[in-house]
Design a protein around this motif. Structure first.
Motif, PDB file in Angstrom:
ATOM      1  N   LEU A 252       0.818  -1.206   0.000  1.00  0.00           N
ATOM      2  CA  LEU A 252       0.000   0.000   0.000  1.00  0.00           C
ATOM      3  C   LEU A 252       0.857   1.264   0.000  1.00  0.00           C
ATOM      4  CD1 LEU A 252      -2.757  -1.115   2.517  1.00  0.00           C
ATOM      5  CD2 LEU A 252      -2.769  -1.228   0.037  1.00  0.00           C
ATOM      6  N   ALA A 253       2.067   1.151   0.528  1.00  0.00           N
ATOM      7  CA  ALA A 253       2.950   2.304   0.559  1.00  0.00           C
ATOM      8  C   ALA A 253       3.559   2.587  -0.808  1.00  0.00           C
ATOM      9  CB  ALA A 253       4.059   2.066   1.583  1.00  0.00           C
ATOM     10  N   GLN A 254       3.588   1.566  -1.666  1.00  0.00           N
ATOM     11  CA  GLN A 254       4.141   1.743  -3.012  1.00  0.00           C
ATOM     12  C   GLN A 254       3.007   2.141  -3.932  1.00  0.00           C
ATOM     13  OE1 GLN A 254       6.601  -1.446  -4.105  1.00  0.00           O
ATOM     14  NE2 GLN A 254       6.983  -0.726  -6.175  1.00  0.00           N
ATOM     15  N   ASP A 255       3.145   3.258  -4.646  1.00  0.00           N
ATOM     16  CA  ASP A 255       1.968   3.865  -5.254  1.00  0.00           C
ATOM     17  C   ASP A 255       1.709   3.486  -6.694  1.00  0.00           C
ATOM     18  OD1 ASP A 255       4.055   5.169  -6.442  1.00  0.00           O
ATOM     19  OD2 ASP A 255       3.492   7.179  -5.794  1.00  0.00           O
ATOM     20  N   SER A 256       2.529   2.613  -7.299  1.00  0.00           N
ATOM     21  CA  SER A 256       2.264   2.280  -8.693  1.00  0.00           C
ATOM     22  C   SER A 256       2.827   0.915  -9.065  1.00  0.00           C
ATOM     23  CB  SER A 256       2.864   3.345  -9.626  1.00  0.00           C
ATOM     24  OG  SER A 256       4.270   3.318  -9.581  1.00  0.00           O
ATOM     25  N   VAL A 257       2.233   0.324 -10.108  1.00  0.00           N
ATOM     26  CA  VAL A 257       2.739  -0.900 -10.714  1.00  0.00           C
ATOM     27  C   VAL A 257       2.573  -0.743 -12.221  1.00  0.00           C
ATOM     28  CG1 VAL A 257       0.502  -2.071 -10.433  1.00  0.00           C
ATOM     29  CG2 VAL A 257       2.563  -3.421 -10.831  1.00  0.00           C
ATOM     30  N   SER A 258       3.623  -1.022 -12.981  1.00  0.00           N
ATOM     31  CA  SER A 258       3.578  -0.843 -14.433  1.00  0.00           C
ATOM     32  C   SER A 258       3.235  -2.169 -15.107  1.00  0.00           C
ATOM     33  CB  SER A 258       4.914  -0.316 -14.961  1.00  0.00           C
ATOM     34  OG  SER A 258       5.977  -1.190 -14.631  1.00  0.00           O
ATOM     35  N   VAL A 259       2.336  -2.094 -16.103  1.00  0.00           N
ATOM     36  CA  VAL A 259       1.882  -3.276 -16.831  1.00  0.00           C
ATOM     37  C   VAL A 259       2.033  -3.025 -18.323  1.00  0.00           C
ATOM     38  CG1 VAL A 259      -0.050  -4.829 -17.304  1.00  0.00           C
ATOM     39  CG2 VAL A 259       0.214  -3.833 -15.017  1.00  0.00           C
TER      40      VAL A 259
ATOM     41  N   THR B 111      -6.395  -0.472  -2.846  1.00  0.00           N
ATOM     42  CA  THR B 111      -5.000  -0.481  -2.414  1.00  0.00           C
ATOM     43  C   THR B 111      -4.321   0.878  -2.474  1.00  0.00           C
ATOM     44  OG1 THR B 111      -4.153  -0.957  -4.637  1.00  0.00           O
ATOM     45  CG2 THR B 111      -4.749  -2.856  -3.239  1.00  0.00           C
ATOM     46  N   GLY B 112      -4.864   1.785  -3.295  1.00  0.00           N
ATOM     47  CA  GLY B 112      -4.188   3.054  -3.526  1.00  0.00           C
ATOM     48  C   GLY B 112      -3.036   2.942  -4.497  1.00  0.00           C
ATOM     49  N   ILE B 113      -2.846   1.754  -5.073  1.00  0.00           N
ATOM     50  CA  ILE B 113      -1.767   1.524  -6.050  1.00  0.00           C
ATOM     51  C   ILE B 113      -2.285   1.871  -7.452  1.00  0.00           C
ATOM     52  CG2 ILE B 113      -0.256  -0.198  -7.101  1.00  0.00           C
ATOM     53  CD1 ILE B 113      -0.434  -1.751  -4.448  1.00  0.00           C
ATOM     54  N   GLU B 114      -1.594   2.747  -8.149  1.00  0.00           N
ATOM     55  CA  GLU B 114      -1.972   3.116  -9.516  1.00  0.00           C
ATOM     56  C   GLU B 114      -1.397   2.117 -10.500  1.00  0.00           C
ATOM     57  OE1 GLU B 114      -1.377   6.685 -12.826  1.00  0.00           O
ATOM     58  OE2 GLU B 114      -0.402   6.816 -10.849  1.00  0.00           O
ATOM     59  N   VAL B 115      -2.245   1.606 -11.386  1.00  0.00           N
ATOM     60  CA  VAL B 115      -1.794   0.711 -12.445  1.00  0.00           C
ATOM     61  C   VAL B 115      -1.449   1.557 -13.667  1.00  0.00           C
ATOM     62  CG1 VAL B 115      -2.405  -1.203 -13.960  1.00  0.00           C
ATOM     63  CG2 VAL B 115      -3.186  -1.206 -11.590  1.00  0.00           C
ATOM     64  N   GLN B 116      -0.188   1.566 -14.032  1.00  0.00           N
ATOM     65  CA  GLN B 116       0.292   2.342 -15.170  1.00  0.00           C
ATOM     66  C   GLN B 116       0.425   1.413 -16.372  1.00  0.00           C
ATOM     67  OE1 GLN B 116       3.952   3.984 -13.623  1.00  0.00           O
ATOM     68  NE2 GLN B 116       2.899   5.641 -12.550  1.00  0.00           N
TER      69      GLN B 116
ATOM     70  N   ILE C 155       5.038  -5.820 -14.634  1.00  0.00           N
ATOM     71  CA  ILE C 155       4.203  -6.929 -15.092  1.00  0.00           C
ATOM     72  C   ILE C 155       4.154  -6.895 -16.608  1.00  0.00           C
ATOM     73  CG2 ILE C 155       1.925  -8.031 -14.977  1.00  0.00           C
ATOM     74  CD1 ILE C 155       3.266  -7.839 -12.257  1.00  0.00           C
ATOM     75  N   VAL C 156       4.225  -8.070 -17.245  1.00  0.00           N
ATOM     76  CA  VAL C 156       4.114  -8.141 -18.700  1.00  0.00           C
ATOM     77  C   VAL C 156       3.058  -9.175 -19.061  1.00  0.00           C
ATOM     78  CG1 VAL C 156       6.015  -9.816 -18.850  1.00  0.00           C
ATOM     79  CG2 VAL C 156       5.358  -8.497 -20.874  1.00  0.00           C
ATOM     80  N   ALA C 157       2.180  -8.811 -20.002  1.00  0.00           N
ATOM     81  CA  ALA C 157       1.201  -9.760 -20.526  1.00  0.00           C
ATOM     82  C   ALA C 157       1.897 -10.565 -21.621  1.00  0.00           C
ATOM     83  CB  ALA C 157      -0.026  -9.037 -21.080  1.00  0.00           C
ATOM     84  N   LEU C 158       2.409 -11.725 -21.265  1.00  0.00           N
ATOM     85  CA  LEU C 158       3.224 -12.543 -22.159  1.00  0.00           C
ATOM     86  C   LEU C 158       2.423 -12.974 -23.384  1.00  0.00           C
ATOM     87  CD1 LEU C 158       4.679 -14.652 -19.253  1.00  0.00           C
ATOM     88  CD2 LEU C 158       5.995 -13.029 -20.635  1.00  0.00           C
ATOM     89  N   THR C 159       3.079 -12.974 -24.541  1.00  0.00           N
ATOM     90  CA  THR C 159       2.383 -13.315 -25.781  1.00  0.00           C
ATOM     91  C   THR C 159       2.169 -14.807 -25.956  1.00  0.00           C
ATOM     92  OG1 THR C 159       4.488 -13.327 -26.974  1.00  0.00           O
ATOM     93  CG2 THR C 159       3.244 -11.260 -26.955  1.00  0.00           C
ATOM     94  N   GLY C 160       2.809 -15.634 -25.145  1.00  0.00           N
ATOM     95  CA  GLY C 160       2.599 -17.078 -25.264  1.00  0.00           C
ATOM     96  C   GLY C 160       3.589 -17.862 -24.445  1.00  0.00           C
ATOM     97  N   VAL C 161       3.437 -19.186 -24.510  1.00  0.00           N
ATOM     98  CA  VAL C 161       4.299 -20.078 -23.733  1.00  0.00           C
ATOM     99  C   VAL C 161       5.753 -19.941 -24.158  1.00  0.00           C
ATOM    100  CG1 VAL C 161       4.762 -22.492 -23.166  1.00  0.00           C
ATOM    101  CG2 VAL C 161       2.406 -21.693 -23.344  1.00  0.00           C
ATOM    102  N   GLY C 162       5.981 -19.760 -25.456  1.00  0.00           N
ATOM    103  CA  GLY C 162       7.347 -19.634 -25.937  1.00  0.00           C
ATOM    104  C   GLY C 162       8.063 -18.447 -25.322  1.00  0.00           C
ATOM    105  N   MET C 163       7.389 -17.304 -25.272  1.00  0.00           N
ATOM    106  CA  MET C 163       7.981 -16.114 -24.676  1.00  0.00           C
ATOM    107  C   MET C 163       8.209 -16.317 -23.187  1.00  0.00           C
ATOM    108  SD  MET C 163       6.518 -12.208 -24.680  1.00  0.00           S
ATOM    109  CE  MET C 163       7.524 -10.847 -24.060  1.00  0.00           C
TER     110      MET C 163
END
Length: 424
Positions: free
Chosen positions: A23-30, A53-58, A81-89
């Motif tokens: 909660l003290a950390q204010d952002s997460v990048s996706v 949570t007060g966490i901003e999703v960037q 965080i990364v939205a992986l393109t597939g199992v290979g990646m």
């Protein structure tokens, strides 16, 4: 649903799922490839998380995700965080030490209860979990306009011979059987790979499909060549496809189904995954699922192989081990979070606790049942291959083949890239 989920999140917060450090950390990048309706659905999903949570999703979107991830890694600035393109990646990044082991982030007892073993296995590399799925798509679908079928006396085919007969009937009536779109910006060509994969699953054993994906048989193998030829008989024939190969190459995949809903229709069928329903609804407001658009399974080709289900899924990987990133991953693994995402799209839930009532219509519930009851399921082949092959040479090979290049040369090109990649 959002208010209820916000209340649940508040309770979870008190129970300690999200630490005070998070909660003290204010952002997460996706980072992901989503845009349009998919991005809207994602932002609706993360809204309760941000409030609780007060966490901003960037969010950072890109159509060429593998290249951008590589660039950011080289610069020492990967997304959280990364939205992986597939199992290979996923496997490639895990092997190189660029992903966090989620077995140490998520409650694996809960995951094993709420996820089938298939999804756990697909996210696992060397016995550790690196990919966590939030939604799935069925790809083995052919879309059509049931009202037009009924008006013209067309019957839904169950076998390839019946499909071929239907195509000839349509042509004789002055109709064009198919609308196909291969354009997708930097990712152009991928819709054609799905055709090849579905055909492979219907013309050879699933084990041979696995061998092909793992490059245990060459791209010049006769079974792979046959799959390309079957696809080419449709995609390269101007009688079978709206606008001929020129339009096939130039039409965006999300616009391709529009040809089924013009007056009169410009084409009668479109092969695409379950997620295409969001594009159909967005581009053609007022259409009713099951009445104005419907699907049938991609027909069997060789009887002994039946109608396996080809699928894909949205998978998150964690690149920076921060408290906010941990909180985000725990949240999106829940049925509540995923229910928001799939209810906005034509996607299917992965968490087993998702209530089927969250789906927007009976058609989506039918697709979910198709995925759940599939006698044989295989993950998207190009997504399972190393990026240089699956999202590189394979995508390009599809474009080259449809544009008129010699098939043997196309397969030899993909094989040369595969040898260089798999032998590293």
């Amino acid at each position: 649903m959002k208010k209820a989920l916000l209340l649940i999140l508040s309770i979870v917060l008190m129970a300690g799922m999200f630490s005070s450090a998070a909660l003290a950390q204010d952002s997460v990048s996706v980072m992901a490839v989503w845009g349009g309706q998919e991005l809207d659905a994602f932002m609706k999903m993360v809204e309760p998380f941000e409030k609780a949570t007060g966490i901003e999703v960037q969010y950072e979107g890109t159509r060429d995700l593998p290249t951008l991830v590589t660039t950011r890694l080289e610069a020492g600035n990967p997304p959280d965080i990364v939205a992986l393109t597939g199992v290979g990646m996923m496997k490639q990044l895990a092997e190189e030490g660029d992903l966090v082991n989620l077995s140490n982030v998520l409650d694996m007892d809960r995951m094993n209860k709420e996820y089938s073993q298939t999804w756990i296995d697909l996210g696992t590399y060397n016995e550790d979990l690196y990919g966590m799925y939030i939604s799935a798509d069925v790809k083995s679908l052919v879309w059509y306009n049931p009202k037009e079928f009924a008006a013209k006396g067309y019957e839904v085919p169950e076998t390839w011979d019946e499909l071929k007969a239907l195509q000839e009937e349509m042509i004789a009536n002055g109709d064009t059987p198919w609308s196909i779109g291969l354009e997708s910006g930097a990712a152009s060509g991928w819709p054609g790979t799905d055709w090849i994969e579905d055909i492979m699953l219907r013309t050879t054993d699933p084990e041979v499909y696995d061998q092909w994906v793992n490059h245990e048989i060459p791209w010049t193998d006769a079974r792979v060549k046959r799959a390309f030829e079957i696809f080419g008989e449709i995609a390269k024939d101007p009688e079978y496809t709206y606008g001929a190969p020129t339009a096939v190459l130039a039409t965006n995949f999300g616009d391709a189904p529009n040809a089924l809903f013009t007056d009169p229709p410009q084409a009668m069928m479109h092969r695409q995954a379950s997620f295409i329903t969001s594009f159909i609804r967005d581009n053609n407001p007022g259409l009713v699922a099951g009445e104005d658009y419907d699907f049938f399974p991609f027909p069997e080709i060789d009887e002994e192989y039946g109608t396996p289900v080809l699928g894909a899924a949205s998978m998150f990987g964690m690149m920076n081990d921060t408290s906010a990133a941990r909180a985000f991953m725990r949240y999106v693994s829940t049925a509540g979070a995923q229910s928001i995402f799939v209810s906005e799209l034509g996607k299917l839930g992965v968490n087993k606790n998702i209530n089927p009532n969250v789906y927007p219509d009976d058609l989506t519930r039918q697709m979910a049942a198709m995925l759940r009851e599939a006698p044989t399921f295989r993950f998207d082949g190009s997504d399972s291959m190393p990026g240089a092959v699956g999202s590189g040479a394979f995508w390009q090979g599809i474009l080259d083949y449809v544009s008129g290049q010699d098939l043997d040369g196309v397969l030899e090109y993909i094989e040369s890239i595969s040898q260089d990649t798999y032998n590293q």
